[in-house]
Every structure is written in C-alpha cells, then in structure tokens.
Design an enzyme around this catalytic site. Structure first.
Site, PDB file in Angstrom:
ATOM      1  N   LYS A  87     -16.230  -7.963   6.443  1.00 23.08           N
ATOM      2  CA  LYS A  87     -15.196  -8.835   7.018  1.00 23.08           C
ATOM      3  C   LYS A  87     -14.948  -8.428   8.481  1.00 23.08           C
ATOM      4  O   LYS A  87     -15.083  -7.252   8.816  1.00 23.08           O
ATOM      5  CB  LYS A  87     -13.866  -8.669   6.247  1.00 23.08           C
ATOM      6  CG  LYS A  87     -13.948  -9.033   4.793  1.00 23.08           C
ATOM      7  CD  LYS A  87     -12.661  -8.658   4.073  1.00 23.08           C
ATOM      8  CE  LYS A  87     -12.899  -7.649   2.986  1.00 23.08           C
ATOM      9  NZ  LYS A  87     -11.718  -7.088   2.378  1.00 23.08           N
ATOM     10  N   HIS A 143       0.839  -1.203   0.000  1.00 22.91           N
ATOM     11  CA  HIS A 143       0.000   0.000   0.000  1.00 22.91           C
ATOM     12  C   HIS A 143       0.875   1.255   0.000  1.00 22.91           C
ATOM     13  O   HIS A 143       0.581   2.226  -0.695  1.00 22.91           O
ATOM     14  CB  HIS A 143      -0.887   0.049   1.254  1.00 22.91           C
ATOM     15  CG  HIS A 143      -1.946  -0.993   1.322  1.00 22.91           C
ATOM     16  ND1 HIS A 143      -2.079  -1.848   2.388  1.00 22.91           N
ATOM     17  CD2 HIS A 143      -2.953  -1.315   0.465  1.00 22.91           C
ATOM     18  CE1 HIS A 143      -3.119  -2.650   2.189  1.00 22.91           C
ATOM     19  NE2 HIS A 143      -3.658  -2.357   1.027  1.00 22.91           N
ATOM     20  N   SER A 150      -2.928  -7.821   2.917  1.00 15.82           N
ATOM     21  CA  SER A 150      -3.215  -7.664   4.351  1.00 15.82           C
ATOM     22  C   SER A 150      -3.631  -8.992   4.958  1.00 15.82           C
ATOM     23  O   SER A 150      -3.207  -9.336   6.072  1.00 15.82           O
ATOM     24  CB  SER A 150      -4.336  -6.646   4.566  1.00 15.82           C
ATOM     25  OG  SER A 150      -3.975  -5.414   4.035  1.00 15.82           O
TER      26      SER A 150
END
Ligand code: PNS
Length: 160
Positions: free
Chosen positions: A43, A19, A130
């Site tokens: 999530k 990122h 991630s």
C-alpha cells in the site's frame, strides 16, 4: 523469571487510539511488547516508516517496555529472528477475523511454532481504522478523538 515478550506487528499508518488500547491490554499479558512496523508494504503509505517510528516513540514516551522497530519481508522470519515471541493482533469486527484467520494459518504453515493472540479493543474503537482516519482527515472531518495528539498534528501537516 523469564521475560514475556510479545510482538505487535502492523502498518500503523498511522497509529490510532484503537492500537493504543490494544497496546495497553497487551501490557497486562507481556512484560515487553515490541511494536513492529512493516517496511515493504504494497500500500502507498501516508507516513514514511521513519516518521511512524518517531511518532509512536513519542506517543509511548520511549518506554523501554514497548520498543518500536521496523521489519522487512515475512513476519515469520522476523519472529524467528527475535526468538519466537508470541504475536499480538487486534480484533475489532467479524470481517477482521477472516483476514486474521487466513494470515495466522498461513504463518503457521510457514513456521509451525508461530503463535498469535488476539486482543479486542474497547468497543468504542471497533469502527476506528487507520485508513478511515486518513480519509476523514483528507475530507476535512474531525479525527481528534480517534488518534493521539502527535498523530493529529502530523496528519494536519501532511494534509495541508
Ligand atoms: O496493520 P496491518 O496492515 O493489518 O498489518 C498487516 C501485517 C503487517 C501484520 C501483515 O501484512 C504482515 O505480516 N506482513 C508481512 C509479510 C508477510 O509475512 N506476509 C505473509 C502473511 S500470511
């Protein structure tokens, strides 16, 4: 000259070096890059939105050219609220493309002036996500080359 503003939305649970790489590329095409964390994610996150905002602000050293915000609801509604900035997304591998393509077309259907630009991170980050970072950390693997130091410390604290 008008300021070129871009919006970089995502879950950032947590922010990875991939990122950060996308963000550094984004700075070459936009004067201000707003990082926007989705609040109403289906999530179950490892970090709360407040924790993610704090971590990212620390990593970016509260740089006024990269403010960190959160948003609720549809991305297109947030885009409209901000005056229609271009949206940035990272594109790592072919499987990202299918998801991104569908999302972009749906967003455009919802808001015809929606525009998105894809940035490819350095190839050394193509396998970094991630979710993988979290799994590796949970299973005791080494993630120090995959995330910035504040994220590494925060993950260690969470997992202990
Ligand atoms: O980092 P992620 O999880 O890939 O980011 C996905 C994100 C937050 C960009 C996407 O889920 C999103 O925009 N969600 C907001 C809700 C929305 O607008 N859904 C319709 C998209 S077609």
């Amino acid at each position: 000259m008008t300021e070129r503003i871009a919006l970089y939305p995502g879950s950032f649970d947590p922010l990875t070096n991939g990122h950060l790489d996308v963000l550094s590329r984004a700075r070459r095409i936009a004067d201000r890059v707003i990082v926007a964390i989705l609040e109403n994610d289906s999530k179950t996150p490892l970090f709360t939105v407040a924790e993610r905002i704090e971590m990212i602000r620390e990593i970016l050293k509260d740089d006024p050219s990269t403010p960190v915000l959160s948003f609720n609801g549809l991305l297109v509604d947030f885009v409209k609220k901000l005056g229609d900035p271009v949206v940035l997304r990272g594109l790592r591998v072919l499987s990202d493309f299918e998801y991104e393509f569908q999302m972009a077309l749906m967003n455009r259907k919802l808001h015809p002036s929606f525009e998105v630009v894809y940035l490819m991170p350095d190839e050394k980050y193509t396998y970094v996500s991630s979710s993988m970072v979290k799994e590796i950390a949970r299973l005791g693997g080494k993630i120090d080359e995959l995330v910035p130091a504040p994220v590494l410390n925060a993950i260690r604290k969470k997992i202990q």
